[in-house]
Design an enzyme around this catalytic site. Sequence first.
Site, PDB file in Angstrom:
ATOM      1  N   TYR A 160       0.810  -1.147   0.031  1.00 60.56           N
ATOM      2  CA  TYR A 160       0.097  -0.201   0.121  1.00 60.56           C
ATOM      3  C   TYR A 160       0.729   1.415   0.033  1.00 60.56           C
ATOM      4  CZ  TYR A 160      -4.190  -2.538   1.066  1.00 60.56           C
ATOM      5  OH  TYR A 160      -5.356  -3.320   1.174  1.00 60.56           O
ATOM      6  N   LYS A 227       2.727 -14.041   5.839  1.00 58.13           N
ATOM      7  CA  LYS A 227       2.979 -14.868   5.003  1.00 58.13           C
ATOM      8  C   LYS A 227       4.377 -15.249   4.654  1.00 58.13           C
ATOM      9  CE  LYS A 227       0.719 -17.571   1.874  1.00 58.13           C
ATOM     10  NZ  LYS A 227       0.306 -18.700   2.243  1.00 58.13           N
ATOM     11  N   ASP A 281      -3.220 -17.399   5.417  1.00 54.15           N
ATOM     12  CA  ASP A 281      -4.218 -17.836   4.805  1.00 54.15           C
ATOM     13  C   ASP A 281      -5.143 -18.976   5.777  1.00 54.15           C
ATOM     14  OD1 ASP A 281      -1.599 -19.329   2.936  1.00 54.15           O
ATOM     15  OD2 ASP A 281      -2.473 -20.257   4.885  1.00 54.15           O
ATOM     16  N   ASP A 305      -6.050  -5.350   5.972  1.00 49.91           N
ATOM     17  CA  ASP A 305      -7.308  -4.752   5.629  1.00 49.91           C
ATOM     18  C   ASP A 305      -8.303  -5.975   5.216  1.00 49.91           C
ATOM     19  OD1 ASP A 305      -8.892  -3.133   4.250  1.00 49.91           O
ATOM     20  OD2 ASP A 305      -7.434  -2.803   2.486  1.00 49.91           O
TER      21      ASP A 305
END
Length: 420
Positions: A160, A227, A281, A305
């Site tokens: 972002y 991740k 995930d 987010d």
Amino acid sequence: MTYQHVQMPASGEKISVSGDTFSVPENPILGYVEGDGIGPDITKACLRVWDAAVERAYDGNRKVHWAELYMGEKAAGIYDGDYFPAETLEAIKDLTVAIKGPLTTPVGKGFRSLNVALRQSLDLYACVRPVRHYAGVPSPLKEPQKVDVVFFRENTEDVYAGLEWQSGSDDNKKLAKFLREEMDADFFEDAGLGVKPISEFGSKRLVRKAIQYAIDNGRESVTLVHKGNIMKFTEGAFREWGYEVAKEEFGDITITEDELWEKHDGKRPEGKIVIKDRIADIMFQLMLLRPDDFDVIATMNLNGDYMSDAAAAEVGGIGIAPGANMADNIAVFEATHGTAPKYADQNKVNPGSLLFSGVNMFEYLGWPEVAQQINKAYEKVLADKVVTYDFARNMTGAKEVGTSQFADALIEKIQSGAAD
Ligand code: NAP
């Protein structure tokens, strides 16, 4: 500081800040931005409820003095087309606490988003979103009462950060050439390119804030979500730096999940906060299947987010999900939904998101009695099945009311003592 259009209330005192601490007077001046679209409807309703709750909680001995600040379309009307006046920024810095409705992002006016501009200008590096269930709120979960988690989403870094180059552009070609020739990177010829910066400084200050919140609020665990199995030097590094800050700065009060099992047979020692990590995930699954495993979650911008919206959906959706953007001594609380322009000025929508952002604001100020009044009144009103349209469509036997009538119902519960 003299302001051109902002009118500071004649009475009331500013919150004073000294180093890492702030002190809230009995009659603080707080800023509010009404916002665009449905903003005025929900803001007017919430101001009434907050004032009634403060009055009831402290028997008239405390009172908020509100200063209206301007951003978005209302600002553009007052400041000759300026959607983000410099004096609004100054006033927020001066008051240190403000609450805002949603803002329209003007198309083609030089801002990617007013909210992003606000976060960047004040370096509001932590997006804090508590997600919990209120009795009576429609939910897709069998046991929604098990959801009670606070997200700390890093606000300034990650994909972002705006570091991206369009496929085919000169800058893209320059970067692609460097990556291929100097860095031995391989990717398709026409790829758009972006950079994902994750720093030690940015990660540690976010995790530090999350752990401090856990300590201040008697929470039991902080989960680092990443991740890192795939993105080792960004998301993986976030995980490492998170554990580091826990050990180096909060070693006396935190233990890792490994230590929990190795030394304590999985039983959390009294007073300790467990630091654990999960891969992004699987978190989406775990939040649905074992929501009570999570207490405080610290994660990067993109994960945060997605995940905070998904979690909000478990307990009523974005219509009631609160949020805040914080730096070390500045906090801007906000409705997390947008301006829902199709419902503007219809006295229709759910004020819950802004309302509960206010609840979090009062907790932040150290006025938990106000938060308690509102939380209790809310559950009582919902028990009466008095709700706005969005909940009415998911409930049987609902009495659908408008935004301001919903506020009236809350105020009636507060003033009658039903929320004491
Ligand atoms: P939105 O304004 O959040 O609205 C999307 C849908 O969410 C609405 O149509 C409505 O669903 C539901 N909703 C939103 N707020 C609600 C409330 N208070 N009560 C009940 N339902 C509510 O998203 P958008 O239409 O994508 O965005 C509109 C504008 O808002 C854009 O200009 C965008 O840039 C801006 N925006 C601002 C912020 C912010 O300031 N924080 C955040 C996001 C978007 P139903 O139609 O199903 O009833």
